[in-house]
Each structure stands twice: as C-alpha cells, then as structure tokens.
Write a protein that holds these residues in place. Sequence first.
Motif, PDB file in Angstrom:
ATOM      1  N   ALA A 184      41.115  42.488  41.227  1.00  0.00           N
ATOM      2  CA  ALA A 184      40.237  42.173  40.588  1.00  0.00           C
ATOM      3  C   ALA A 184      39.566  41.925  42.744  1.00  0.00           C
ATOM      4  O   ALA A 184      38.639  41.954  42.704  1.00  0.00           O
ATOM      5  N   HIS A 185      41.047  41.733  43.233  1.00  0.00           N
ATOM      6  CA  HIS A 185      40.971  41.720  44.640  1.00  0.00           C
ATOM      7  C   HIS A 185      39.422  42.770  45.018  1.00  0.00           C
ATOM      8  O   HIS A 185      38.728  42.921  46.155  1.00  0.00           O
ATOM      9  N   ILE A 221      47.957  29.139  39.928  1.00  0.00           N
ATOM     10  CA  ILE A 221      48.671  30.597  39.533  1.00  0.00           C
ATOM     11  C   ILE A 221      48.816  29.579  37.555  1.00  0.00           C
ATOM     12  O   ILE A 221      49.371  30.561  37.392  1.00  0.00           O
ATOM     13  N   PHE A 237      44.702  40.443  39.090  1.00  0.00           N
ATOM     14  CA  PHE A 237      44.584  39.872  39.927  1.00  0.00           C
ATOM     15  C   PHE A 237      43.849  41.211  41.056  1.00  0.00           C
ATOM     16  O   PHE A 237      43.295  40.893  41.885  1.00  0.00           O
ATOM     17  N   HIS A 238      45.321  42.515  40.926  1.00  0.00           N
ATOM     18  CA  HIS A 238      44.974  42.571  42.538  1.00  0.00           C
ATOM     19  C   HIS A 238      43.753  43.384  42.204  1.00  0.00           C
ATOM     20  O   HIS A 238      43.312  43.805  42.978  1.00  0.00           O
ATOM     21  N   LEU A 247      52.766  35.679  41.921  1.00  0.00           N
ATOM     22  CA  LEU A 247      52.584  36.132  41.113  1.00  0.00           C
ATOM     23  C   LEU A 247      53.776  37.443  40.756  1.00  0.00           C
ATOM     24  O   LEU A 247      54.446  38.180  39.426  1.00  0.00           O
ATOM     25  N   ASP A 282      46.646  33.564  50.968  1.00  0.00           N
ATOM     26  CA  ASP A 282      46.914  35.056  48.828  1.00  0.00           C
ATOM     27  C   ASP A 282      47.832  35.814  48.976  1.00  0.00           C
ATOM     28  O   ASP A 282      48.595  35.906  47.824  1.00  0.00           O
ATOM     29  N   THR A 299      46.555  29.143  35.679  1.00  0.00           N
ATOM     30  CA  THR A 299      45.800  29.971  35.076  1.00  0.00           C
ATOM     31  C   THR A 299      46.595  30.950  33.542  1.00  0.00           C
ATOM     32  O   THR A 299      46.092  30.910  32.776  1.00  0.00           O
TER      33      THR A 299
END
Lengths: 217, 627, 376
Positions: free
Chosen positions: A141-142, B217, A138-139, A37, A30, B220
């Motif tokens: 969502a985590h 990523i 995305f963070h 990202l 991760d 995506t």
Amino acid sequence: MQYVTGIDDHRTSTGLDNRKLLMWAFLGSDVMFFGTLIGTHLIYRNRSLSGPQEEILSIPITTVSTFVLLMSSLAMVLALAAIQRGNMGGFRFWTVVVAVFGSIFIGFQMFEFAEFAHLGLTPRTNLFGSTFLVMTGFHGAHVTVGILWMWSLVFASFKGKIHQGNALQVEIAGLYWHFVDIVWIVIFGVVYLIGAYGAENRALESVEHAARAASLI
Amino acid sequence: MAANIGILRRPVSTAGVWGWITTVDHKRIGILYGVTAFVFFLIGGIEALLMRVQLAQPDSEFVDAGTFNALFTMHGTTMVFMVVMPAGAAFFNFLVPLMIGARDVAFPRLNALSYWLFLFGAILMNFSFFKAAFPDVGWFGYAPLTTTPYTLSSSTDYWVLGLQVMGIGTTAAGFNFVITILNLRAPGMTLMRMPLFTWMTLIVSFLIIFAFPPLTIALTLLLFDRFFGTNFFDTVGAGADPLLWQHLFWIFGHPEVYILILPAMGIVSDILPTFSRKPLFGYTTVVFAGAVIAFLGFGVWAHHMFTTGLGAWATAAFAGATMAIGVPTGVKIFNWLATLWGGSLQFKTPLLFALGFISMFMLGGLSGVMHAAVPVDTQQQDTYFIVAHFHYVLFGGSIFGLTAGIYYWFPKMTGRMLSERLGKVHFWVMLIGFNMAFMPMHVLGVLGMPRRIYTYSADQNWAGLNLFVSVGAFVIAVSILLLIINVLRSVRKGEKAGMNPWAASTLEWAIPSPPPHYNFAVIPTVRSLHPLWDEEANAVEPPPLPAHGEPHMPSPSYWPIVVAFGVTMVCGGLLIWQASTWLGLAVIAVSGFIGMRGVYGWVFEPVAAEEHAEHAEHPERAPAHHA
Amino acid sequence: MTINIRTDSAAPRTGRAPTSLRFAAAALAAVALAALLAACDTPQTTFEPRSDAAQRVHTIYIFVIVAASIVGFLVLAAMAYILVKYRERPGRVPQQIHGNNTLEITWTVVPILILVAIAVPTIIWIAGTTQPADDDALHVTAVGHQWWFEFRYPGLGPDGGDLVTANELRIPVGRQVAITLEAKDVIHSFWVPRLVGKTDMVPNRVNQLEKFKATEIGEFYGQCAEFCGSAHALMRFRVHVDSHADFDRWVASMNAPPEAPAVGSAEEGGLRVFRAQCATCHTIQGVSEGADGPNLTLFGDRATVGAGILPSTTANVKEWVSDVRALKPIPDPREVPIEGVSRVMPTFYVEDPDKDLLTEAQVDQVTAYLQSLRLR
C-alpha cells in the motif's frame, strides 16, 4: 527582548523547509509502524498450527522484484538530479521509470499473493498467513501511494506546477520513496532471506533424513 | 486559479459558527480542544460517579454487571483519550506559538484536521451507546476478550474505530508541534531559551509520533481479526499468543502515560518561577530530566505485565528500568522545591494548584516505585492500590497541573481574570475530595479488593472504606461545579487582565489579552530565557502595527472538517457493513470519495482566499508555510 | 504487629500540606482509616500472610512502604517548611539563583541509592522464583474458565490419572504446592492474597505460580484478578488448607464412587434428573463423565456455590440450579452459539412452563442429591 522590524517571516529556525522536516518526522513514525508489523511477524514465526509457512516463500522470484525496486530508487535519484538541473525532460523520464518499476514490483507482489492463495495460504489460514500478508500488504500500500505520487508529480510538471524552483517537492517524494525501498530491504532480509533460507534448510534436512532412513531399510 | 476547483469556495469570514468550523487559527483551535475536553471531562466524571454509587455498598444492584463494565471502560478511555490528551493539546495550541514568538503553527490546516478527527473519533466511539452498547472490555482491551468469540457485540468495533480516528488526529498534531517548535521560533529563541512548557510539548510530540504507530497496528490487527477473520489474536483455532496484544498496547501505553503527565510538568515548571519571583532552579536539568523520562518511557512497558509470566530475567530487567525512571522524576520534584526555596511566594490560585500537583504527583510516584518491586506487584497488580496509584499521577498529577494552567492562562485566553476567592475554595475542596476519594483506595488494595469488579460481598469488609471513597468522589464533583461557576462568571464579569497580570517572564505575556489573531504585530527578538524579566523589557511596550497593516494570516478553510468527516464516515461505513453489506459499502464509497475530494481540494487550495489573492504574491508576509 | 505497621504506613501517606487545615484533614482521614482497619476482619487482605511465599513478599512490601513513606514525609515536610518560610513578605527580593550542580547531583544520587536498596531484594526474590519445586511438592494445574476455576491434581485421580475439582482447592499444610496455570478461554489471574501473589492464566501459555507452603490450617479467599468479562467480579474461589490426614482422606473420598441413594428417596430422584440434565457437562466421580462444566464430586462438602460467591446452603444451591442468571451475569446459551467456547449453564426453572426444563420438585431433588455428595 527587543522588536526588530523587517525580519523575514518566511525563515525557519533550522533552515530546513517545514514540509521536508514533516516528511522526516513522518518517516520516523513510519519506522515504528513497520517495526511493529515486522516484530509481530517475527514473534509468530514457526507458531502456526497448520497450513503453509515460510517454505513457500520464493527467494529467486523475490530477488528479482527486490532488484527492480532498488533500481527504482536509482531512478528516483536521477529524477531529482534532473529537476535540480532544470532538465524537465529527464525529470519526467526518470519519474515515470520510478512509477513503472514500482508497478512492476506491485505486479510481482500480486502474483506472489495469488500464488500463495493457490497454495492455500490466505490471511485467514494461519498465523504466518496473517502476519506475512498484512505486513507485506501494508508495504504494498505504501508503494502504491508512492506510485500515485510519482504520476501526480509528472502531471503537475506539465501544468507547470513542478519546476526547478520547487524541486523540493520532488525531493520530499524521493525521501518517501527511498524509505519505502529501505523498508522492503529489511523485510526481504529478515523475512525472506533469514526466514525462508532456514525453512528450506529444514525442509532439505528432513528430505535427507528421509533418504537416509530409506537407505537403511 | 486552483481555488475554483472547489465546490466550496475558500471561506473568508471568521465570524459566527462557520468561523469556528473553518478556523485555522491556533488559538481558536486551542479553545475548541479545551471546551471539548471539558465536556468529555464531565461525561467521564458522571461515569465515575455512577460507579461510585454502585460500589458504595456491598452487593449493590444500582447498575448491573454489563453497565458497570461499560462504565469503567468508557471512564478510562474517555479520561485518557478525550480529556487529558486534548486538554494538553488545548494548551499546546493556544500557547506554543505565543511562547516561541510565532504567528501560528507550521501547518494550520493540518492542525484543524487534528481537532476534527479527535472530535469525530470521540463522537463515533460514544455513538456506540445508541447503536449497541458502550464498549465493555476495559480501556486496554486485552485480547482475546476483545475477539469475536468473547465479544459478539459491535461495541468493541466502535471502540477500535473511535480510537483509530482519534489516533490519526493525535499523530498529525504530534508532527505539527515538532515542526512548529523546531522551525518557527523567533530570532534568538534558541532551544535552551524556550519556556519549559514548550520543551515538554516538543518531547510529548516526539512521544506521540513514535508511540502511536504500535497502537495503530494493534488496533488494525484486532480490527482485521474481527472483520476479516485473520488470526492475530485467535487463541481458539490458530494458537495465537494473547501477550502480543499486551506488548503492542503497552509499548504505546507506557509512553502514553508520559504523554499525559509531561504537559502538566511543563505547566508547573512555568508557573513556579512566576509566583516565586525567581527563575526555575536548574533549567537544563529539568529539560534533560524530561527528555530522559521520555526516552526511558519506551523501555518500561512490560512493568504492566509482571504477572503474565514473562520469565524471570525479562521481569528483572523491566523492574530495573522502571526504577531507573524514578530518578529523573525525583530530580524534577527536587528542582521544583529548590525553585520555591528563597523565593517570594505569592499564593495565587495557579501556584496552589501547582503545589497540589507536586505533592500529589510525588505520592503517586512513590506508590509507582512500590510496584516496580516485582514481589510487591504480585500483591498490588490489578487491585485498588493500582487504581489509587494512577489516579494520584493522572488526577493528582495531570488534572491538578492542567487546572493550574487554566487559572494561570485564562486571563491570556479571555482577557479576564478568574475569581481568586472562588479559585482558592475550588482548590481546597478539590484537594480534600481527591484525597478522600483516592487515599483509601490504597488501603482497599492492601485489603485485597481487585479493580474492575462491579460488586463485592459484605464479608470482605470493604464497605466502610468504599462508602468513604464514594463520598470523596462527590466532593470532587462539587469542586468541578465551583470551577464551572468561576469560569462562567469570569468570562463576562471578571476583572480585566491586561497584558501581563502575573508579571510573568515569557513571550505570551508580551502581547494583549486575548491576543490579536496575528499574535505579534512585530516578531520579537529574544535574548534570554526570561525575555520579560530583562531590565530593558520593562520599558518595552509592544510596537504598533507596521505601516503595511496587519500581518497577513492564512484564510479559514473548509477542507479539514471535510477530510475528517470523510475519514470518520469510512469507519462508520465499516460498522454499517457488519449489519448490511451493501449499505456499508455504499457509505464507505461515498465518504471515501468525500475524503479524497477533501484532500484534493486541500492540496490545491492557495494560502489565501481569492479576495486576498494579491497577498499571495507576497509570501514573506504569510506565515512560513501552509499545509 | 501487622496492624501497627498498617496504621504507621497509612499516616504519612495521607494528605500533605502547607497549612494546618490540610494537616487536620489528613490526620482525620488517617485516624478514620486506621480505626476502620482495626475494626474489620478482612479475609482477602494482603497483610496477613499465611505461607512462606506470602511472608517473603510481605517483608519486601513493608520495606518499600516504609522507605516510600519516609521519603514522602521528608519531601512534604521540606515543602511545608519552604512554603511557610518563603511566603511573600514586604521588602523580600528573591535572589535570582539559576541552579547548583552540587545540589542537583546530590538529589540525583540519593534516589539512585534508595532505588538500588529496593532493587536488590527484588532481584533476589525474582531469582528465587526460578528454583525448581521440592521433590515432595504437591503439583496442581489450575485452569481458568469464564467464570470459575478448575483444579487438576495429576496422579492423584483414579488409575493414576487426574483428580479434578472446582472452585475449592484443597492443599495440605506445610507441604510445598507447585501450581501450573492455564486458561480455557480468556485471560484470568490466580490470586490468594494471604497465601500467594497473583500470576495470570493465559490461553495458549503455561505459567507457574510462585511455589508456596501454607503455614496454617484454614480457609482462604481467592479471586480472579484479571478482568475476564461480564461476571469477572463473581469469579472467586476458596483454598482449604487441611492437615495431612484430612487431605489424604479427601483424596481417597474423591476417588471413591458415591453410595447409591436409597430407593424412593429425594436423592434418588435427584440422581435421575442429574443423569438426564446435568451429566453431559458435569462430572461426578463414578456417576458421570461430563465435559465443560465444573466437576461436582463431593459437592456437598463445598463451602460455597457459584464459584465462591454464596454459602452452599440449600436455598442458594436451589436457586443456582433453578436460575443461574439471577445470581451471576453469564450469557444465555441461546445467544452464544459460538464454536470453541465453553457451553454455559441453561436456566432450568423460572416458573414459566414454556421455558422450564425442570419442575420445582425436580430442582429440589437435584439439590438434595448434590448436597448428599459428602466426604466419607
């Protein structure tokens, strides 16, 4: 080589539980996920052709939400300490605190996203909108997965499936939660503090510049 | 009891088709990976043959441009993601638990999930053939060619989503093997007593868990661009930089190259000692070289981008790093040769393929060093010289190495020997066909033939060599036919193998062939790198089962295939969504529910089926952990 | 010279082997390749450099090929020796050697030295590419389009603007050329093997091609080297290296409007059709100001039609004008209505009165007109 009977199949070579090791490996992976990202966001800094950019980030508001998330990590530590002592009441209380604080953080994020949309920034607006919203999304969502995990730990504890004997379950959830928290610290530092601070300065400079220009006239 | 929650009762039978569908046995999953990979190898091979027919003559009209572009895209994608990687996974699965003296992998159901995700992802991508057309953007799918203005067809969406599903499965397998190797070793099996193949599996697994996230990523972001109108690769309206894709892809893509080659290196490192009758020369060095290759592999991605205008000093730095990675690779080759030196070489088919691997891979490595020299790369990049180079490392390397593994471990997997005579013919035909097909490609590259062109004009005078190459491709096809014949004949009529037909030294040869489902009746205790070559071992027969009967193994489970189906169909729903919003949303909702239901059932499923519930009270007899 | 090197280098890189059969196959292949090479004239070869830059690269190229071939040959020879010497024989019991530090250090250090020997010229070459252009260098901007090349010469056009041409680059011999690379749609790559190595043309980026000085007058083949969609294989171009006088004459001619065609001639009809059907996209200096399509000024002097794919004969030009899709796999404009993407050429004449935009006679007239646009 020899065959010795009676060896415990349950042992592991490192002494660490498989599931805990799995969580560490997942977090390692991760790191690359969020690293990519954040890297993408930084590569595209100041390259948007139009629309709002870093100057619309609010450091004061985000400082509050960051503080809430940090405190949730503290609660996570207390929850684990409680269950390791066999204090189920304490464990449930602190785990609920983790989930609630996490939810407050998500609430701030939803407010932030809605505010940005109001100011004309969506993922389709420009490069900044795409990279910033997808990264923080995305963070978020985590964090959301973590919140669900916390609640399911609490419910499972009422069913007797989480107890002092398998505090490891809580420890693993804690590893995840702390990691997600640390990722946010990095995003807050790199994206908000460095990025937006610079943007505010640039905005200030241009204001001062305009003021000076005006005074000359 | 929690198992009652399930709509699907915990299955107990291991017989028939359902036995394979619900299996969590690492050996069966290994065989599933192997057979699936081989089927895709045939598909990818047919794609290659069609391309070679097209290119055999100038201005050929055998296939049109669109078809050709789809052929090379699918050939590359298939061979990388659906052949060499799962073929490696087949060996990981079958062998690693045996080599380290374990009963199964750390997370048997996760292992099954990995396989089903791979299979469904591969089917999803190939399904594009029936729905739109095969993807046609090249296997590294450079933006902005893949973005909506330039690829209207949904074939690219299939490509993205298929890769994504396969990637999730692969990453899960990476986690599984890291934990298995670190945690499930038999007593005395220290890291530095592990067979080289196990070491390379560990390194590859680490590469997978660190290299796949950037690909995830990248895919995506591309998906968001194509479905939701984000701007990551929008060069037209948003000023995006196309090199972002290239960086993200190759940060994954170069470690991927080592994901493809290290398993073959491990196989060869285990075969050479067996047929030289002496230990691997410099075991520690070979292990360390593998680790260094993997580590440096993350720092050389931009050598795929020397001609993109990175700037002089970035280019120089990546050129230096790329040359540096040649050193540990060279060290491995020298250590292999030194292993042969002074040995008593038995030229059995596995050794022949291993030697083919060393020689062909070395040639590929040398041409690789050539394009590490940036000025040379400006003439070689995107030409047939590059095509020749990566086929020398991926076919001459990976495929030769994996084939060596097939001949070496087929007896362990099936209990029967492959025909030596047919095996040797297979080797020579494949070696000759391989060199006929790929050696002249170097020359074509030198003569200026770019890769990925569906046609060329006669005045270039590339026709003779191209015809020669095409003939070579068909010679390779013949050699694969020989392999198929050999396998089909030997499975039924092959000579019985016995426990250790090659008199090899590692643990997998200490148990019957094929191994019982619990692998080891009693877990062995290991004292050296070559447990079966220790003097005392010669006398040791495997002990009988302990008094309490067979070791208890986890029961089969439906949930892995249910979860994999749910995940894949969510992606399928996204594809449908593009054509019909409501139908797509419905499919996403239903399959999302199926997937979540599967996860829920999985989490609350006990280790053992109800029929065996009493065993759950004896966790010490179950494998370490079950997830 | 170059031919010798080619065969030398091809031989040691071919199949290798423990047995005579393998050697025989390898030798046969090497001989066959060498023969093929020697027999053929390959206009796009990287091994016949005709510029200072290509020559510099070629020298390093030969060096690495020779170095790699020597290493490869030695290792294969050692392997063959080991395989023969240590084959299984009755009574042979191998010594159980586990390793040897001195040996292993040796074969770590020796490759490092070889790689350093390759790295040094590489780094020197890279440093050389950062040199600024000569004062008298000819500057050109090359723009990649799906699937053709546009060339702009800043300052050489009318009124000090850009002189624009397409698919056939003209440069003077012996004068440095500094080419800036851009892309209109997707990534392309500019490559003229005998003059200069490739550099990519990337949208939203400005790349500099390695600067080069052509050393010989002649016509050189170039081709797009980065996969760019359906017609990638047919995205080719030519570079004409001219004498200084010819180059200057060409520049002057490019800037002068063409003479009006004779009244009643086929060319005059062609000009009318051109204005009506082609002028929105295609520029002809002094006649039209089109956007999107290749500039057609002095089209009659071009060696090729369709981005370097066919000789510019009357039949080929006519077919190109009539039915471009019969010659090149490009999308139909009716199927690609996407904003921001270049318009593509329609199909004008396929003997289908419902669809045809032109008659056969009109196609003939346009062809005649285009071919009349010649150097004066």
